[in-house]
Design a protein around this motif. Sequence first.
Motif, short mmCIF file in Angstrom:
data_model
loop_
_atom_site.label_atom_id
_atom_site.label_comp_id
_atom_site.label_asym_id
_atom_site.label_seq_id
_atom_site.Cartn_x
_atom_site.Cartn_y
_atom_site.Cartn_z
N THR A 45 0.95 -1.10 -0.06
CA THR A 45 -0.13 -0.01 0.07
C THR A 45 0.77 1.14 0.04
N ASP A 46 1.86 1.28 1.02
CA ASP A 46 2.89 2.49 0.94
C ASP A 46 3.49 2.78 -0.34
N LEU A 47 3.63 1.67 -1.17
CA LEU A 47 4.37 1.58 -2.67
C LEU A 47 3.36 2.20 -3.68
N GLY A 48 2.10 2.11 -3.28
CA GLY A 48 1.08 2.44 -4.26
C GLY A 48 1.05 1.10 -5.05
N LEU A 49 1.11 0.03 -4.77
CA LEU A 49 0.91 -1.21 -5.47
C LEU A 49 -0.40 -1.83 -4.92
N ASP A 50 -1.19 -2.54 -5.68
CA ASP A 50 -2.22 -2.98 -5.55
C ASP A 50 -2.18 -4.40 -4.93
N ALA A 51 -2.35 -4.69 -3.60
CA ALA A 51 -2.33 -5.97 -2.91
C ALA A 51 -3.07 -7.01 -3.63
N ASP A 52 -4.33 -6.72 -4.18
CA ASP A 52 -5.03 -7.81 -4.90
C ASP A 52 -4.52 -8.20 -6.25
N PHE A 53 -3.87 -7.23 -6.91
CA PHE A 53 -2.95 -7.85 -8.09
C PHE A 53 -1.91 -8.51 -7.71
N LEU A 54 -1.01 -8.29 -6.75
CA LEU A 54 0.02 -9.16 -6.35
C LEU A 54 -0.35 -10.44 -5.80
N ARG A 55 -1.40 -10.77 -5.58
CA ARG A 55 -1.80 -11.97 -5.07
C ARG A 55 -2.03 -12.92 -6.26
N CYS A 56 -2.58 -12.30 -7.41
CA CYS A 56 -3.01 -13.11 -8.61
C CYS A 56 -1.89 -13.30 -9.34
#
Length: 484
Positions: A45-56
């Motif tokens: 989140t701090d990096l501006g990355l989408d955690a849901d995306f990183l999980r797929c």
Amino acid sequence: MTAPTAASIALEGRFARELPELAVPWRAEEPPAPQLLALNEPLATDLGLDADFLRCADGIAFLTGAALPDTATPVAQAYSGHQFGAFSPRLGDGRALLLGELTDPSGTLHDLHLKGSGPTPFARAGDGRAVVGPMLREFVISEATHALRIPTTRSLAVVATGRGVQRESLLPGAVLARTASSHLRVGSFQFAAATGDRELLRRLADHAIDRHYPDAASAEHPHLALFEAVVAAQAKLVAQWMLVGFVHGVMNTDNMAISGETIDFGPCAFVDAFDHAAVFSSIDHQGRYAYGNQPVIAEWNLARFAETLLPLIDDDADRAVERATEALGEYRAHYSAAWISGMRMKLGLAATVTDEAVAPLATELLNLLHENRVDFTSFFRALAGVARGGDRPAVLEVEALGEWAGRWLALSPDAGVMDRVNPVYIPRNHLVEEALAVATAGEMRPFDALVEVIRRPFDERPGLERYAVGAPDGSGPYMTFCGT
Ligand code: AMP
Ligand code: MG
């Protein structure tokens, strides 16, 4: 709004572009059956990355370097290093890659880096791989370090590759994705200096100034100012390690970051029973990197850093040495100032209690803890209870402590201050091992639970008592193995 993809992540290739002599373009090895084991959601989140995306699946491909945006130019970084005091001219990322730099929503730049991503031209005899246990270890220890407010690289994710890796036995392979304010090391400067190319060295130094110490650019002697800034940052960093009982374990010059962040978590550990000579690494036979040696080792590493900068500091070699020596001479004062101010808070003492009063009181206490092998973390936390006027807890049942405590109490310690700086929860060695052993066998719950606990180290919570105590009696000395 379109769903995020790897292609939409803006990954710059700044290091690769500005310092191509130190960057070998390379690709990550594709994992046969990737499986996400750990994801650092707050960091994502701090990096501006989408955690849901990183999980797929696409996100996991991004986290292992298998699918990268077109803008990325992954590279293996070249560096040298003094390993246990002996110089190796060519180390470099043997099993790691710098994917590039990410800018977070607040505008801060972070390196995104992989470890265990396959052999590179720097792999020498190594296989270029990493295994699940040590990568999860870096995840939990770096997260604890961050939660303890100590500058550190961060772990974004650990992905099991689905590939067996031969160590003493066949172990499950993994890739760690981590972030850092940069991966510039003392060893990076040693490599650049050894090429004899002064302009390369200058570009590296200017890159470091730009990324970490922009004020140095306007100093009268920018490269001397860079050195002074790194001296101050490292003195403060090592003081912070000492104040929480952290033993890095392998303070080679290639494992010392110019940014002043803790980097390369290998055989590191926190002391349980306090011991100035604590060593956990199975390969540190001489105790070079023992707990109590860390301040002088950092100073030694900084001397090696200074040597690389001499051609930039002054055209006159003697004057360059004189200036660098003078700057390095400030290290001990920086270290003492940081350590004493940290100890003042650990002991709950007011700013009006002078350094000259704090230093001997703290030193005497540490010697008592050492002689009696008292649990470092529990002791300081329990000491706040004494400041509050409570009964003396079991951990404080140390002969000779009564007299010390009398002098300390006379200085009116503030228990509230103590609770804000003395952690209840650190990654206890036996709990880390327990969590990693079952994680290697596929059970992640103890690991996830441990990460949740150490993320709030100062906040005592009911039900977590087992996380707050040292190893049970009779568990024997703790030993760690290099991050392989
Ligand atoms: P470290 O002790 O992890 O800081 O690593 C020291 C050096 O050894 C670095 O140049 C690493 O890239 C390299 N290295 C460590 N393990 C491996 C491996 N399994 N394969 C290739 N290189 C490695
Ligand atoms: Mg290293």
